[in-house]
Motif scaffolding. Structure first.
Motif, PDB file in Angstrom:
ATOM      1  N   ASN A 115       0.807  -1.223   0.000  1.00  9.99           N
ATOM      2  CA  ASN A 115       0.000   0.000   0.000  1.00  9.99           C
ATOM      3  C   ASN A 115       0.836   1.267   0.000  1.00  9.99           C
ATOM      4  OD1 ASN A 115      -2.338  -1.515   0.054  1.00  9.99           O
ATOM      5  ND2 ASN A 115      -2.577  -1.390   2.272  1.00  9.99           N
ATOM      6  N   HIS A 116       2.047   1.198   0.547  1.00 10.76           N
ATOM      7  CA  HIS A 116       2.809   2.435   0.755  1.00 10.76           C
ATOM      8  C   HIS A 116       4.251   2.381   0.242  1.00 10.76           C
ATOM      9  CE1 HIS A 116      -0.523   3.706   3.274  1.00 10.76           C
ATOM     10  NE2 HIS A 116      -0.425   2.562   3.927  1.00 10.76           N
ATOM     11  N   GLY A 117       4.754   1.208  -0.016  1.00 10.64           N
ATOM     12  CA  GLY A 117       6.169   1.102  -0.370  1.00 10.64           C
ATOM     13  C   GLY A 117       6.528   1.726  -1.696  1.00 10.64           C
ATOM     14  N   ILE A 118       5.548   1.850  -2.619  1.00 15.94           N
ATOM     15  CA  ILE A 118       5.870   2.395  -3.935  1.00 15.94           C
ATOM     16  C   ILE A 118       5.478   3.861  -4.063  1.00 15.94           C
ATOM     17  CG2 ILE A 118       5.645   0.144  -5.057  1.00 15.94           C
ATOM     18  CD1 ILE A 118       2.872   1.015  -6.016  1.00 15.94           C
ATOM     19  N   ASP A 119       4.933   4.438  -3.025  1.00 14.53           N
ATOM     20  CA  ASP A 119       4.545   5.851  -3.039  1.00 14.53           C
ATOM     21  C   ASP A 119       5.798   6.696  -2.840  1.00 14.53           C
ATOM     22  OD1 ASP A 119       3.664   8.379  -2.589  1.00 14.53           O
ATOM     23  OD2 ASP A 119       1.939   7.764  -1.376  1.00 14.53           O
ATOM     24  N   PRO A 120       6.156   7.558  -3.819  1.00 19.12           N
ATOM     25  CA  PRO A 120       7.376   8.361  -3.674  1.00 19.12           C
ATOM     26  C   PRO A 120       7.376   9.218  -2.410  1.00 19.12           C
ATOM     27  CG  PRO A 120       6.549   8.455  -5.917  1.00 19.12           C
ATOM     28  CD  PRO A 120       5.507   7.761  -5.108  1.00 19.12           C
ATOM     29  N   VAL A 198      13.204  -5.402   3.352  1.00 18.27           N
ATOM     30  CA  VAL A 198      12.084  -6.227   2.918  1.00 18.27           C
ATOM     31  C   VAL A 198      11.361  -5.517   1.782  1.00 18.27           C
ATOM     32  CG1 VAL A 198       9.981  -7.414   3.606  1.00 18.27           C
ATOM     33  CG2 VAL A 198      11.830  -7.126   5.253  1.00 18.27           C
ATOM     34  N   LEU A 199      11.179  -6.229   0.677  1.00 20.76           N
ATOM     35  CA  LEU A 199      10.500  -5.681  -0.485  1.00 20.76           C
ATOM     36  C   LEU A 199       9.269  -6.515  -0.794  1.00 20.76           C
ATOM     37  CD1 LEU A 199      13.655  -5.190  -2.752  1.00 20.76           C
ATOM     38  CD2 LEU A 199      12.562  -3.473  -1.297  1.00 20.76           C
ATOM     39  N   ALA A 200       8.249  -5.880  -1.314  1.00 22.55           N
ATOM     40  CA  ALA A 200       7.043  -6.598  -1.736  1.00 22.55           C
ATOM     41  C   ALA A 200       7.168  -6.952  -3.217  1.00 22.55           C
ATOM     42  CB  ALA A 200       5.815  -5.730  -1.495  1.00 22.55           C
ATOM     43  N   THR A 201       6.995  -8.241  -3.527  1.00 22.34           N
ATOM     44  CA  THR A 201       7.006  -8.705  -4.917  1.00 22.34           C
ATOM     45  C   THR A 201       5.702  -9.439  -5.198  1.00 22.34           C
ATOM     46  OG1 THR A 201       7.956 -10.891  -4.500  1.00 22.34           O
ATOM     47  CG2 THR A 201       9.499  -9.035  -4.670  1.00 22.34           C
ATOM     48  N   SER A 202       5.502  -9.803  -6.449  1.00 22.03           N
ATOM     49  CA  SER A 202       4.282 -10.534  -6.818  1.00 22.03           C
ATOM     50  C   SER A 202       4.234 -11.903  -6.160  1.00 22.03           C
ATOM     51  CB  SER A 202       4.201 -10.674  -8.341  1.00 22.03           C
ATOM     52  OG  SER A 202       5.362 -11.340  -8.840  1.00 22.03           O
ATOM     53  N   ASP A 203       5.386 -12.406  -5.770  1.00 18.33           N
ATOM     54  CA  ASP A 203       5.460 -13.721  -5.123  1.00 18.33           C
ATOM     55  C   ASP A 203       5.468 -13.627  -3.598  1.00 18.33           C
ATOM     56  OD1 ASP A 203       5.611 -15.027  -7.603  1.00 18.33           O
ATOM     57  OD2 ASP A 203       7.767 -14.672  -7.704  1.00 18.33           O
ATOM     58  N   GLY A 204       5.342 -12.408  -3.061  1.00 14.81           N
ATOM     59  CA  GLY A 204       5.383 -12.239  -1.612  1.00 14.81           C
ATOM     60  C   GLY A 204       6.569 -11.389  -1.206  1.00 14.81           C
ATOM     61  N   PRO A 205       6.908 -11.380   0.081  1.00 12.01           N
ATOM     62  CA  PRO A 205       8.042 -10.566   0.539  1.00 12.01           C
ATOM     63  C   PRO A 205       9.373 -11.136   0.082  1.00 12.01           C
ATOM     64  CG  PRO A 205       7.162 -11.894   2.339  1.00 12.01           C
ATOM     65  CD  PRO A 205       6.240 -12.084   1.179  1.00 12.01           C
ATOM     66  N   ALA A 206      10.286 -10.243  -0.245  1.00 13.03           N
ATOM     67  CA  ALA A 206      11.635 -10.640  -0.644  1.00 13.03           C
ATOM     68  C   ALA A 206      12.642  -9.839   0.167  1.00 13.03           C
ATOM     69  CB  ALA A 206      11.843 -10.395  -2.138  1.00 13.03           C
ATOM     70  N   LEU A 207      13.771 -10.459   0.444  1.00 19.10           N
ATOM     71  CA  LEU A 207      14.818  -9.809   1.226  1.00 19.10           C
ATOM     72  C   LEU A 207      15.941  -9.345   0.313  1.00 19.10           C
ATOM     73  CD1 LEU A 207      15.074 -12.254   4.270  1.00 19.10           C
ATOM     74  CD2 LEU A 207      13.627 -10.234   3.985  1.00 19.10           C
ATOM     75  N   HIS A 208      16.373  -8.115   0.542  1.00 13.85           N
ATOM     76  CA  HIS A 208      17.438  -7.550  -0.280  1.00 13.85           C
ATOM     77  C   HIS A 208      18.548  -7.031   0.627  1.00 13.85           C
ATOM     78  CE1 HIS A 208      19.551  -5.456  -3.423  1.00 13.85           C
ATOM     79  NE2 HIS A 208      19.369  -4.280  -2.848  1.00 13.85           N
ATOM     80  N   TRP A 209      19.775  -7.522   0.398  1.00 14.23           N
ATOM     81  CA  TRP A 209      20.938  -7.057   1.154  1.00 14.23           C
ATOM     82  C   TRP A 209      21.581  -5.921   0.376  1.00 14.23           C
ATOM     83  CZ3 TRP A 209      22.524  -7.607   5.934  1.00 14.23           C
ATOM     84  CH2 TRP A 209      23.828  -7.216   6.266  1.00 14.23           C
ATOM     85  N   GLU A 210      21.560  -4.733   0.951  1.00 20.36           N
ATOM     86  CA  GLU A 210      21.953  -3.540   0.206  1.00 20.36           C
ATOM     87  C   GLU A 210      23.435  -3.223   0.291  1.00 20.36           C
ATOM     88  OE1 GLU A 210      19.071  -0.960   2.220  1.00 20.36           O
ATOM     89  OE2 GLU A 210      18.035  -0.730   0.310  1.00 20.36           O
TER      90      GLU A 210
END
Length: 468
Positions: A115-120, A198-210
């Motif tokens: 709901n909010h992660g893609i809102d700039p 934690v990122l939201a993807t079409s397959d569910g949550p995904a973890l990204h090491w930055e």
């Protein structure tokens, strides 16, 4: 050179507080802005109100968020919808939040991320997951911080139903404290620098090491350096900061944050408690006016360093541990069901050490060490901390609170943030005394000596005792 406060602390702790200010960041607070809560429902109600009042930032740190906490998630979602400029920051533990299965805690974050992660305008909305430290054993991200804007609540409680209803903990809320809130927020931001996103993807949550400069299971050196530098910067800032005369005159509380992350070689909590006991041992006291300590832990298994501090001291110490039925693992299946019995074994060993040190036990006296167990029908026990009083009949002047369980795991494996608070306020001291009394209401004399510990429990404790 000692740091001088205008606050007139009790002589029992005056010099200790001045010395600690040379080693740890400090924040001066007015006691009217310190609120000591006592019940899980108060904690939950206050948490929701903190979220609803937020206008600029919400920052929450916990071991995990329960999968079924829809009211809490909805409160966060509503706050973000009402305030386009509001940012949400979550710091959670990797292992506890990514348990497999359809009720994995990480799945509860998906609505917020989608709901909010893609809102700039909400680009800072994120969840950071502290990575596992595989080569250091089973350690967790354990700090419990619940804040928004310029207020913050410190607890040992996590974010699921039991902690909101029938799992006893401690809760201290600090209102109108921008400096303290900024410290807590900055601490979480610092830790997020070596965490998964934690990122939201079409397959569910995904973890990204930055962080491409270090692998997630090799963060020890970086974490030690970054956290040490963070505390040094905060200390320098607190020593050089100046308060208005009005603020200085209204302040009757000072708070010191202490980080304990043994696997990162950061042991501020250990150093602070060692300094406190050394200070108490160096003072001369009048008859019947010797300091008394109250200590509690839902997972009582003092590290060797803490046990030695208590046993070698003349300070009386009244301890509350969880009874087996009040242990959060009571009734669990598999090996975890043996954990309450494992703590009984650790308690037996502690009481044997008390007797070997010729410290009288379970007799009300200001020189003795007493152990009680907390048990309330249908409840579990998760409170932890220390209170120090100048004498058996006086109110506390100092308390340690936060995430630490004061055991070997907290000392060596988990990453903890706790706080030492000293006060001259009679009103706040009375509230701290009432907090102690509230915990003692459900405490009975320790009965662990009567309980049998099975051989397989002894074998497991011998193998993983430092993880309890």
């Amino acid at each position: 050179m000692l740091y001088c406060f205008k606050i007139k602390f009790d002589p029992t702790i005056r010099e200790f507080v001045s010395r600690l200010a040379q080693k740890q960041p400090s924040f001066k607070v007015a006691s009217k802005d310190v609120h000591v809560l006592s019940q899980p429902f108060e904690f939950y109600t206050n948490l929701l109100n903190i979220i609803r009042r937020a206008r600029r930032r919400i920052f929450l740190s916990s071991l995990y968020i329960g999968f079924s906490e829809t009211e809490l998630i909805n409160a966060l979602d509503d706050a973000l919808r009402r305030n386009p400029g509001l940012h949400l920051y979550l710091n959670l533990d990797y292992n506890r939040s990514t348990r497999p299965g359809p009720s994995s805690p990480i799945l509860s974050l998906l609505p917020l991320l989608r709901n909010h992660g893609i809102d700039p305008k909400l680009s800072a909305t994120m969840a950071k997951i502290v990575p596992p430290r595989f080569n250091e054993g089973w350690g967790t991200w354990h700090a419990k911080i619940y804040g928004s804007d310029d207020e913050v609540m410190i607890s040992g409680a996590n974010l699921n139903k039991a902690y909101f209803s029938n799992r006893q903990d401690r809760y201290l809320h600090f209102s109108a404290q921008p400096a303290l809130a900024d410290y807590c927020f900055s601490f979480l931001q610092t830790v997020s620098g070596f965490s998964y996103r934690v990122l939201a993807t079409s397959d569910g949550p995904a973890l990204h090491w930055e962080d491409t400069s270090v692998l997630p299971w090799q963060i020890q050196s970086k974490a030690e350096h970054v956290l040490s530098q963070f505390q040094m910067k905060q200390l320098s800032s607190s020593v050089s900061s100046t308060s208005s005369e009005e603020q200085a005159n209204s302040s009757d509380v000072v708070i010191f944050p202490v980080i304990q992350a043994g696997q990162f070689n950061i042991r501020e909590e250990e150093d602070t408690l060692s300094m406190l006991f050394d200070h108490l041992a160096s003072r001369e006291y009048c008859l019947d006016q010797e300091p008394v300590m109250n200590l509690t832990s839902g997972y009582f298994g003092l590290s060797k360093e803490y046990q030695d501090l208590i046993l070698k001291s003349n300070v009386g110490c009244s301890i509350i541990a969880a009874s087996p039925k009040a242990n959060g693992f009571y009734g669990s299946g598999g090996l975890s069901g043996l954990i309450p019995e494992g703590y009984t074994l650790l308690e037996k060993r502690f009481m044997s050490a008390v007797r070997a040190a010729s410290r009288p036990s379970n007799i009300p006296d200001d020189h003795n060490i007493g152990l009680k167990e907390w048990e309330r029908d249908g409840w579990t026990y998760h409170a932890k901390g220390i209170w120090l009083s100048p004498s058996l009949d006086s109110l506390p002047v100092l308390t340690l609170f936060g995430s630490t369980n004061l055991n070997s795991r907290s000392a060596n494996l988990d990453t903890e943030l706790s706080f030492v608070m000293a006060t001259s306020s009679d009103d706040l001291r009375q509230k701290l005394q009432e907090e102690i009394q509230g915990l003692h209401r459900w405490a009975v004399p320790w009965r662990g000596g009567e309980r049998k510990v099975r051989w397989r429990t002894k074998a497991i404790v011998a193998f993983v005792g430092g993880m309890l």
